[in-house]
Design a protein around this motif. Structure first.
Motif, PDB file in Angstrom:
ATOM      1  N   SER A   6       0.766  -1.236   0.086  1.00 23.27           N
ATOM      2  CA  SER A   6      -0.139   0.008   0.059  1.00 23.27           C
ATOM      3  C   SER A   6       1.004   1.275   0.207  1.00 23.27           C
ATOM      4  CB  SER A   6      -0.894  -0.056   1.405  1.00 23.27           C
ATOM      5  OG  SER A   6       0.011   0.253   2.301  1.00 23.27           O
ATOM      6  N   ILE A   7       2.142   1.234   0.101  1.00 17.88           N
ATOM      7  CA  ILE A   7       2.992   2.348   0.455  1.00 17.88           C
ATOM      8  C   ILE A   7       4.052   2.243  -1.145  1.00 17.88           C
ATOM      9  CG2 ILE A   7       4.593   3.503   1.484  1.00 17.88           C
ATOM     10  CD1 ILE A   7       2.388   3.430   3.478  1.00 17.88           C
ATOM     11  N   PRO A   8       3.748   3.079  -1.942  1.00 18.30           N
ATOM     12  CA  PRO A   8       4.558   3.077  -3.250  1.00 18.30           C
ATOM     13  C   PRO A   8       5.863   3.474  -2.705  1.00 18.30           C
ATOM     14  CG  PRO A   8       2.856   4.855  -3.546  1.00 18.30           C
ATOM     15  CD  PRO A   8       2.769   4.157  -1.967  1.00 18.30           C
ATOM     16  N   GLY A   9       6.754   3.319  -3.607  1.00 21.12           N
ATOM     17  CA  GLY A   9       8.184   3.790  -3.609  1.00 21.12           C
ATOM     18  C   GLY A   9       8.931   2.831  -2.399  1.00 21.12           C
ATOM     19  N   PRO A  10      10.210   3.645  -2.382  1.00 27.07           N
ATOM     20  CA  PRO A  10      11.098   2.941  -1.222  1.00 27.07           C
ATOM     21  C   PRO A  10      10.455   3.272   0.090  1.00 27.07           C
ATOM     22  CG  PRO A  10      12.292   4.583  -2.289  1.00 27.07           C
ATOM     23  CD  PRO A  10      11.154   4.500  -3.138  1.00 27.07           C
ATOM     24  N   LEU A  11      10.870   2.485   1.101  1.00 27.31           N
ATOM     25  CA  LEU A  11      10.546   2.544   2.394  1.00 27.31           C
ATOM     26  C   LEU A  11      11.881   3.088   3.215  1.00 27.31           C
ATOM     27  CD1 LEU A  11       8.659  -0.554   4.140  1.00 27.31           C
ATOM     28  CD2 LEU A  11       7.758   2.015   3.699  1.00 27.31           C
ATOM     29  N   PRO A  12      11.517   3.990   3.983  1.00 26.68           N
ATOM     30  CA  PRO A  12      12.922   4.362   4.718  1.00 26.68           C
ATOM     31  C   PRO A  12      13.208   3.324   5.761  1.00 26.68           C
ATOM     32  CG  PRO A  12      10.867   5.579   5.519  1.00 26.68           C
ATOM     33  CD  PRO A  12      10.285   5.026   4.129  1.00 26.68           C
ATOM     34  N   ARG A  13      14.289   3.092   5.814  1.00 27.09           N
ATOM     35  CA  ARG A  13      15.015   1.852   6.692  1.00 27.09           C
ATOM     36  C   ARG A  13      14.802   2.390   8.094  1.00 27.09           C
ATOM     37  NH1 ARG A  13      20.658   2.379   3.899  1.00 27.09           N
ATOM     38  NH2 ARG A  13      19.631   4.384   3.710  1.00 27.09           N
ATOM     39  N   HIS A  14      15.045   3.710   8.242  1.00 23.81           N
ATOM     40  CA  HIS A  14      15.033   4.191   9.575  1.00 23.81           C
ATOM     41  C   HIS A  14      14.252   5.646   9.873  1.00 23.81           C
ATOM     42  CE1 HIS A  14      17.304   5.983  13.425  1.00 23.81           C
ATOM     43  NE2 HIS A  14      16.043   5.681  13.782  1.00 23.81           N
ATOM     44  N   VAL A  15      12.931   5.521  10.507  1.00 25.86           N
ATOM     45  CA  VAL A  15      12.238   6.808  10.745  1.00 25.86           C
ATOM     46  C   VAL A  15      12.454   7.321  11.942  1.00 25.86           C
ATOM     47  CG1 VAL A  15       9.726   7.668  10.693  1.00 25.86           C
ATOM     48  CG2 VAL A  15      10.557   5.644   8.960  1.00 25.86           C
ATOM     49  N   GLY A  16      12.463   8.634  12.062  1.00 22.80           N
ATOM     50  CA  GLY A  16      12.635   9.350  13.465  1.00 22.80           C
ATOM     51  C   GLY A  16      11.367  10.342  13.378  1.00 22.80           C
ATOM     52  N   ILE A  17      10.733  10.191  14.598  1.00 21.63           N
ATOM     53  CA  ILE A  17       9.746  10.983  15.085  1.00 21.63           C
ATOM     54  C   ILE A  17       9.829  12.154  16.166  1.00 21.63           C
ATOM     55  CG2 ILE A  17       7.135  11.270  15.181  1.00 21.63           C
ATOM     56  CD1 ILE A  17       6.750   8.704  14.083  1.00 21.63           C
ATOM     57  N   ILE A  18       9.712  13.388  15.834  1.00 18.13           N
ATOM     58  CA  ILE A  18       9.744  14.284  16.873  1.00 18.13           C
ATOM     59  C   ILE A  18       8.414  14.526  17.393  1.00 18.13           C
ATOM     60  CG2 ILE A  18      10.256  16.804  17.650  1.00 18.13           C
ATOM     61  CD1 ILE A  18      12.687  16.717  15.463  1.00 18.13           C
ATOM     62  N   MET A  19       8.107  13.999  18.215  1.00 19.53           N
ATOM     63  CA  MET A  19       6.767  13.789  18.763  1.00 19.53           C
ATOM     64  C   MET A  19       6.060  15.078  19.586  1.00 19.53           C
ATOM     65  SD  MET A  19       6.534   9.927  20.019  1.00 19.53           S
ATOM     66  CE  MET A  19       7.412  10.208  21.675  1.00 19.53           C
ATOM     67  N   ASP A  20       5.550  16.256  18.885  1.00 12.15           N
ATOM     68  CA  ASP A  20       5.337  17.511  19.488  1.00 12.15           C
ATOM     69  C   ASP A  20       3.892  17.843  19.559  1.00 12.15           C
ATOM     70  OD1 ASP A  20       6.255  19.649  20.862  1.00 12.15           O
ATOM     71  OD2 ASP A  20       6.588  20.623  19.024  1.00 12.15           O
ATOM     72  N   GLY A  21       3.492  18.519  20.378  1.00 12.08           N
ATOM     73  CA  GLY A  21       2.020  19.168  20.341  1.00 12.08           C
ATOM     74  C   GLY A  21       1.256  18.487  21.471  1.00 12.08           C
ATOM     75  N   ASN A  22       1.708  17.630  22.367  1.00 13.42           N
ATOM     76  CA  ASN A  22       0.652  17.225  23.344  1.00 13.42           C
ATOM     77  C   ASN A  22       0.188  18.384  23.992  1.00 13.42           C
ATOM     78  OD1 ASN A  22       1.775  14.756  22.403  1.00 13.42           O
ATOM     79  ND2 ASN A  22       3.020  14.491  24.488  1.00 13.42           N
TER      80      ASN A  22
END
Ligand code: IPE
Ligand code: IPE
Ligand code: MG
Length: 267
Positions: A6-22
């Protein structure tokens, strides 16, 4: 497999998330900030589950920065309690799904009631290899660079390192993250802020950046998928020209070990 397709194109090997806005999520509803953090923990569950299903190799979540220690003590205490609860409640899901838990940051600073379930779960999950979940805790990108520089100086003083041989690869090998994680390919920040706030600095040299207005407690699987699709549509040039990139062999799918030197290396 249908998830992957369901996700076209290459997948990132490593995803980082800055989880902001709580905090803003809570304030806009007339709720205490703590409620925003609690809802943020629900988003963590959702996103870890989705990343695992989609086939991301490594996910690093910025959960608590070196600078966040200076927040009001009640908020810091609440965040530590929440972290402990997360580690205890998610234990079986992490183990059952082949996830290896690891951390970056100054975890010695964490209270024992957090460090103890953290160390236990890291050890219990050490042999899992379906996905790495890395929690950035008491983490500062500049602090990590300074720590690596100090380790390198010690090695030089001890005669184990010739300063003339230091290049980005050698320096990078002294960073805590380099032994634990593949290069960060995609960095996501929620809440409409367009800054890095002392998250991974060295490692994002060639990461693709994805910013969303969504506040972290509102972030869902669809938002992760949107970020992955955005990543899949980018042309990563690593300083080369489009024509050069077009002539390179295709980058391997996530899961393959090595790519071509330019198109697969992000730092
Ligand atoms: C992110 O949300 C959580 C942490 C930094 C621990 P915030 O608490 O920063 O929320 P805002 O930015 O004040 O809305
Ligand atoms: C970054 O968010 C840290 C985490 C998400 C844990 P902050 O809310 O602390 O960053 P600033 O203060 O907006 O730069
Ligand atoms: Mg914030």
């Amino acid at each position: 497999m249908s998830d992957l397709e369901s996700i076209p194109g290459p997948l990132p090997r490593h995803v980082g998330i800055i989880m902001d806005g709580n905090g803003r999520w809570a304030r806009s509803r007339g709720l205490p900030r703590e409620e925003g953090h609690a809802r943020g923990a629900d988003s963590v569950r959702t996103v870890v589950r989705a990343a695992r299903k989609i086939g991301v190799q490594a996910l690093t979540l910025f959960a608590f920065s070196s600078q966040n220690w200076d927040r009001p003590p009640e908020e810091v205490f609440h965040l530590m309690q929440l972290l402990r609860r997360y580690l205890i409640q998610e234990r079986s899901e992490i183990l059952d799904n082949g996830i290896r838990l690891t951390t970056v940051g100054d975890t010695q600073r964490l209270p024992d009631y957090v460090r103890s379930p953290l160390v236990e779960l890291m050890s219990a999950s050490a042999d899992n290899d379906d996905m790495v979940l890395c929690l950035a805790l008491s983490y500062g990108g500049r602090e990590m660079i300074a720590k690596a520089a100090a380790a390198m100086c010690r090695a030089a003083v001890a005669g184990k390192l010739d300063p003339a041989t230091v290049d980005p690869e050698v320096f990078g090998s002294y960073l805590e993250s380099s032994n634990l994680l593949p290069p960060m390919d995609l960095l996501i920040r929620t809440s409409g802020e367009h800054r890095i706030s002392n998250f991974f600095l060295w490692e994002i040299a060639y990461a693709e950046l994805h910013f969303t207005e969504k506040l972290w407690p509102e972030f869902e699987r669809a938002d992760l998928e949107a970020a992955l699709r955005d990543f899949g549509s980018r042309e990563r040039r690593f300083g080369l020209t489009s024509d050069q990139i077009a002539r390179l062999p295709a980058r391997p799918a996530a899961g393959d070990e090595e790519g071509t030197s330019a198109a697969s290396s992000s730092g």
